[in-house]
Design a protein around this motif. Structure first.
Motif, PDB file in Angstrom:
ATOM      1  N   LEU A 148     -49.524  -4.476 103.419  1.00  0.00           N
ATOM      2  CA  LEU A 148     -50.457  -4.431 102.287  1.00  0.00           C
ATOM      3  C   LEU A 148     -49.960  -5.314 101.148  1.00  0.00           C
ATOM      4  O   LEU A 148     -48.757  -5.306 100.840  1.00  0.00           O
ATOM      5  CB  LEU A 148     -50.628  -2.998 101.791  1.00  0.00           C
ATOM      6  N   ALA A 149     -50.877  -6.033 100.516  1.00  0.00           N
ATOM      7  CA  ALA A 149     -50.467  -6.937  99.423  1.00  0.00           C
ATOM      8  C   ALA A 149     -51.594  -7.178  98.418  1.00  0.00           C
ATOM      9  O   ALA A 149     -51.683  -8.236  97.815  1.00  0.00           O
ATOM     10  CB  ALA A 149     -50.002  -8.270 100.006  1.00  0.00           C
ATOM     11  N   ASP A 150     -52.453  -6.176  98.219  1.00  0.00           N
ATOM     12  CA  ASP A 150     -53.571  -6.315  97.274  1.00  0.00           C
ATOM     13  C   ASP A 150     -53.065  -6.047  95.854  1.00  0.00           C
ATOM     14  O   ASP A 150     -52.465  -5.001  95.587  1.00  0.00           O
ATOM     15  CB  ASP A 150     -54.671  -5.328  97.650  1.00  0.00           C
ATOM     16  N   GLY A 151     -53.317  -6.989  94.931  1.00  0.00           N
ATOM     17  CA  GLY A 151     -52.861  -6.822  93.551  1.00  0.00           C
ATOM     18  C   GLY A 151     -53.598  -5.737  92.803  1.00  0.00           C
ATOM     19  O   GLY A 151     -53.028  -5.061  91.944  1.00  0.00           O
ATOM     20  N   GLY A 152     -54.871  -5.533  93.096  1.00  0.00           N
ATOM     21  CA  GLY A 152     -55.665  -4.492  92.463  1.00  0.00           C
ATOM     22  C   GLY A 152     -55.612  -4.545  90.946  1.00  0.00           C
ATOM     23  O   GLY A 152     -55.645  -5.617  90.334  1.00  0.00           O
ATOM     24  N   ALA A 153     -55.509  -3.378  90.317  1.00  0.00           N
ATOM     25  CA  ALA A 153     -55.466  -3.291  88.856  1.00  0.00           C
ATOM     26  C   ALA A 153     -54.213  -3.940  88.285  1.00  0.00           C
ATOM     27  O   ALA A 153     -54.165  -4.287  87.102  1.00  0.00           O
ATOM     28  CB  ALA A 153     -55.535  -1.824  88.425  1.00  0.00           C
ATOM     29  N   TRP A 154     -53.182  -4.136  89.119  1.00  0.00           N
ATOM     30  CA  TRP A 154     -51.910  -4.727  88.686  1.00  0.00           C
ATOM     31  C   TRP A 154     -51.918  -6.254  88.766  1.00  0.00           C
ATOM     32  O   TRP A 154     -50.930  -6.890  88.400  1.00  0.00           O
ATOM     33  CB  TRP A 154     -50.773  -4.206  89.558  1.00  0.00           C
ATOM     34  N   GLU A 155     -52.982  -6.842  89.248  1.00  0.00           N
ATOM     35  CA  GLU A 155     -53.022  -8.276  89.551  1.00  0.00           C
ATOM     36  C   GLU A 155     -52.503  -9.144  88.410  1.00  0.00           C
ATOM     37  O   GLU A 155     -51.693 -10.054  88.619  1.00  0.00           O
ATOM     38  CB  GLU A 155     -54.473  -8.684  89.880  1.00  0.00           C
ATOM     39  N   ASP A 156     -52.932  -8.866  87.184  1.00  0.00           N
ATOM     40  CA  ASP A 156     -52.567  -9.720  86.043  1.00  0.00           C
ATOM     41  C   ASP A 156     -51.219  -9.358  85.421  1.00  0.00           C
ATOM     42  O   ASP A 156     -50.707 -10.118  84.595  1.00  0.00           O
ATOM     43  CB  ASP A 156     -53.649  -9.629  84.952  1.00  0.00           C
ATOM     44  N   ASP A 157     -50.646  -8.235  85.808  1.00  0.00           N
ATOM     45  CA  ASP A 157     -49.440  -7.744  85.130  1.00  0.00           C
ATOM     46  C   ASP A 157     -48.197  -7.682  86.009  1.00  0.00           C
ATOM     47  O   ASP A 157     -47.090  -7.613  85.484  1.00  0.00           O
ATOM     48  CB  ASP A 157     -49.690  -6.330  84.574  1.00  0.00           C
ATOM     49  N   ILE A 158     -48.379  -7.688  87.322  1.00  0.00           N
ATOM     50  CA  ILE A 158     -47.263  -7.380  88.211  1.00  0.00           C
ATOM     51  C   ILE A 158     -46.093  -8.342  88.061  1.00  0.00           C
ATOM     52  O   ILE A 158     -44.931  -7.960  88.222  1.00  0.00           O
ATOM     53  CB  ILE A 158     -47.749  -7.327  89.681  1.00  0.00           C
ATOM     54  N   LYS A 159     -46.384  -9.593  87.694  1.00  0.00           N
ATOM     55  CA  LYS A 159     -45.299 -10.570  87.532  1.00  0.00           C
ATOM     56  C   LYS A 159     -44.381 -10.223  86.364  1.00  0.00           C
ATOM     57  O   LYS A 159     -43.250 -10.718  86.283  1.00  0.00           O
ATOM     58  CB  LYS A 159     -45.885 -11.976  87.352  1.00  0.00           C
ATOM     59  N   ASN A 160     -44.865  -9.407  85.443  1.00  0.00           N
ATOM     60  CA  ASN A 160     -44.078  -9.028  84.266  1.00  0.00           C
ATOM     61  C   ASN A 160     -43.297  -7.734  84.464  1.00  0.00           C
ATOM     62  O   ASN A 160     -42.635  -7.264  83.534  1.00  0.00           O
ATOM     63  CB  ASN A 160     -44.995  -8.868  83.056  1.00  0.00           C
ATOM     64  N   TYR A 161     -43.379  -7.163  85.674  1.00  0.00           N
ATOM     65  CA  TYR A 161     -42.730  -5.880  85.928  1.00  0.00           C
ATOM     66  C   TYR A 161     -41.709  -5.978  87.056  1.00  0.00           C
ATOM     67  O   TYR A 161     -41.951  -6.661  88.043  1.00  0.00           O
ATOM     68  CB  TYR A 161     -43.781  -4.823  86.258  1.00  0.00           C
ATOM     69  N   PRO A 162     -40.569  -5.271  86.883  1.00  0.00           N
ATOM     70  CA  PRO A 162     -40.169  -4.534  85.683  1.00  0.00           C
ATOM     71  C   PRO A 162     -39.820  -5.464  84.533  1.00  0.00           C
ATOM     72  O   PRO A 162     -39.282  -6.554  84.759  1.00  0.00           O
ATOM     73  CB  PRO A 162     -38.938  -3.740  86.137  1.00  0.00           C
ATOM     74  N   PRO A 163     -40.115  -5.065  83.281  1.00  0.00           N
ATOM     75  CA  PRO A 163     -39.839  -5.927  82.121  1.00  0.00           C
ATOM     76  C   PRO A 163     -38.343  -6.074  81.870  1.00  0.00           C
ATOM     77  O   PRO A 163     -37.538  -5.280  82.363  1.00  0.00           O
ATOM     78  CB  PRO A 163     -40.525  -5.188  80.971  1.00  0.00           C
ATOM     79  N   GLN A 164     -37.987  -7.089  81.096  1.00  0.00           N
ATOM     80  CA  GLN A 164     -36.573  -7.336  80.798  1.00  0.00           C
ATOM     81  C   GLN A 164     -35.949  -6.174  80.042  1.00  0.00           C
ATOM     82  O   GLN A 164     -34.787  -5.841  80.226  1.00  0.00           O
ATOM     83  CB  GLN A 164     -36.441  -8.625  79.959  1.00  0.00           C
ATOM     84  N   THR A 165     -36.722  -5.556  79.165  1.00  0.00           N
ATOM     85  CA  THR A 165     -36.210  -4.432  78.382  1.00  0.00           C
ATOM     86  C   THR A 165     -37.300  -3.381  78.217  1.00  0.00           C
ATOM     87  O   THR A 165     -38.488  -3.703  78.191  1.00  0.00           O
ATOM     88  CB  THR A 165     -35.734  -4.886  76.988  1.00  0.00           C
ATOM     89  N   LEU A 166     -36.886  -2.125  78.121  1.00  0.00           N
ATOM     90  CA  LEU A 166     -37.826  -1.026  77.900  1.00  0.00           C
ATOM     91  C   LEU A 166     -37.603  -0.403  76.526  1.00  0.00           C
ATOM     92  O   LEU A 166     -37.905   0.755  76.291  1.00  0.00           O
ATOM     93  CB  LEU A 166     -37.654   0.036  78.988  1.00  0.00           C
ATOM     94  N   VAL A 167     -37.058  -1.213  75.587  1.00  0.00           N
ATOM     95  CA  VAL A 167     -36.841  -0.729  74.225  1.00  0.00           C
ATOM     96  C   VAL A 167     -38.187  -0.311  73.631  1.00  0.00           C
ATOM     97  O   VAL A 167     -39.161  -1.057  73.694  1.00  0.00           O
ATOM     98  CB  VAL A 167     -36.180  -1.816  73.351  1.00  0.00           C
ATOM     99  N   ASN A 168     -38.229   0.887  73.055  1.00  0.00           N
ATOM    100  CA  ASN A 168     -39.493   1.407  72.563  1.00  0.00           C
ATOM    101  C   ASN A 168     -39.999   0.613  71.360  1.00  0.00           C
ATOM    102  O   ASN A 168     -39.283   0.445  70.372  1.00  0.00           O
ATOM    103  CB  ASN A 168     -39.344   2.878  72.184  1.00  0.00           C
ATOM    104  N   PRO A 169     -41.245   0.108  71.405  1.00  0.00           N
ATOM    105  CA  PRO A 169     -41.782  -0.723  70.325  1.00  0.00           C
ATOM    106  C   PRO A 169     -42.130   0.041  69.060  1.00  0.00           C
ATOM    107  O   PRO A 169     -42.406  -0.565  68.031  1.00  0.00           O
ATOM    108  CB  PRO A 169     -43.048  -1.316  70.957  1.00  0.00           C
TER     109      PRO A 169
END
Length: 469
Positions: free
Chosen positions: A419-440
């Protein structure tokens, strides 16, 4: 002789018919996930840091104590600044919702997701035999299931079920209902919709146990097409292997730890009590005692039995069920789809199952990107795995959900193909996991930690916040 021959032929034909009937019934007891879609709300409904601040500032009942509590919860929530909320909250109408607000929220999820799913699968609404909808906080008449039937002009003989009040674990309750219907033996296509209604359920008071739900829950939804038709197995994404439900509602603490009630001022909200973690652990334990024999290979089960007997003989004081804590669940499961109830929930389940950060990453990243979307959350977690191309043919995947009542439901799927469907994550998956999870939010509300009752001036801080925007 002719009569005897005729009887023999008739008996033979009857036997063949019975064998064919038994085979048909057995083959249609399977449950296949044809496909699923997770809802992605419009960008103008994102709860940015600015909007989150404005929502907090609008509640005039909050004092320093409530501010400190909110800051602590937001910082520890595990959520980023790209989650979504209903339009009436974004438009500052959260304290005066209308029925149309609730319908608009539901229609947005239904129209977008169901249309996408029918388009992806090339299945017509007229092909649907069974419709199940689970939404805890909004139960109008006619039901939302009837609204979908009318919207998509479904057949007159379609079976419909509308589940309410089932909480975050309702998606697997719906799945169990579908599976049980499949056991009837008739070839069936089922449409399941899982979402939550936030528009009419905002809590505008200052009871901390009820303020939690405002922060933790976000807009989301998922819709799934399932079937028991063996002819459709080749096109299905996954096959359901087992589903276990545990309900501990007979226990008063478990029943009362998460419930809708009035605060001392008569304002209705969702109470999340301090006994909730304990209730979750109890329900989790009850569920897994029945799940373990169904998901582990014989070797690991034999080790579990050996350790259990050894523990009963040795009886170490105060050690609990050591045999359960020593199980290697990865011998029977390749991926873990955990409910995104919060970082503490994900971490607790991860520790109980001895999972790595890689195993809990899909749930943690789903919480960061989408927040807690209630019953649909595990499908966003599944979507993350698929978008990351983790799911390969033959892999086994375990879904675990928790919900009011108190419930713990789990199920195991087997992946039918890569399976390799991007679905709802299509536009964001390249940014995950993010470099930092520091709370904004720390930068915006860091001052709260230094304030005291003597120095705190709400009006000055509100004006300072407005100027900073």
């Amino acid at each position: 002789m002719e009569i005897l021959a005729t009887l023999i032929v008739l008996l033979l034909l009857c036997s063949l018919y019975i064998l064919w009937k038994l085979y048909s019934q057995q083959s249609t007891k399977n449950c296949y996930l044809i496909d699923y879609v997770c809802f992605k709300a419009p960008c103008d409904q994102q709860v940015t840091r600015k909007i989150a601040g404005e929502i907090i500032e609008r509640n005039r009942l909050l004092g320093l104590s409530e501010y400190k509590f909110l800051l602590k919860v937001i910082i520890n929530s595990g959520m980023g600044v790209e989650t979504y909320a209903p339009k009436n909250i974004i438009e500052a109408r959260e304290t005066s919702p209308t029925v149309n607000d609730a319908f608009q929220e539901m229609d947005e999820v239904i129209d977008t997701s169901v249309n996408d799913l029918f388009r992806k699968t090339n299945i017509s609404p007229r092909d649907v035999d069974l419709l199940v909808i689970n939404i805890s906080g909004f139960s109008p008449a006619p039901s939302l299931a009837s609204r979908v039937v009318r919207r998509y002009k479904m057949r007159e003989d379609v079976k419909t079920y509308n589940l309410s009040g089932m909480g975050c674990s309702a998606s697997l309750v719906s799945l169990d209902l579908v599976r049980n219907t499949f056991n009837s033996g008739k070839k069936t296509i089922a449409l399941v919709l899982s979402t939550e209604s936030l528009s009419p359920n905002w809590y505008p008071g200052k009871d901390k146990s009820m303020m939690l739900s405002n922060i933790l829950f976000r807009t989301g939804g998922s819709v799934m097409l399932l079937t028991n038709d063996p002819a459709m197995r080749a096109r299905a994404k996954m096959s359901l292997k087992c589903l276990i439900r545990a309900h501990t509602g007979a226990n008063d603490n478990a029943y009362n730890c998460a419930m809708q009630k009035e605060d001392d001022e008569g304002i209705v909200g969702m109470h999340l009590g301090k006994s909730l973690p304990k209730a979750a652990v109890h329900a989790f334990s009850e569920n897994f005692q029945r799940l373990v024999p169904k998901i582990l290979p014989y070797r690991e089960l034999a080790l579990y039995v050996y350790r259990t007997i050894k523990q009963k003989v040795v009886k170490p004081a105060g050690k609990g069920n050591l045999a359960m804590t020593q199980i290697d669940y990865k011998t029977g499961i390749d991926h873990f789809c955990l409910h995104t109830g919060g970082p503490a929930v994900i971490e607790a389940v991860g520790r109980a199952l001895r999972l790595s950060k890689y195993d809990t990453e899909p749930a943690s990243m789903t919480l960061h990107r989408w927040g807690n979307t209630s019953s649909s959350s595990v499908w966003y977690v599944l979507g993350y795995m698929e978008a990351k191309k983790r799911l390969k043919k033959g892999d086994r995947l375990l879904m675990i959900t928790f919900g009011t009542g108190f419930k713990c439901n789990s199920c195991m799927w087997e992946v039918n193909r890569d399976l390799a469907d991007g679905g709802a994550w299509e536009d964001d998956i390249k940014n995950y996991p993010p470099q930092t999870l520091v709370n904004p939010y720390m930068e915006m509300y860091g001052w709260v930690a230094d304030e005291t009752d003597e120095t705190f001036n709400r009006e000055e801080r509100a004006e300072e916040f407005r100027r900073s925007q």
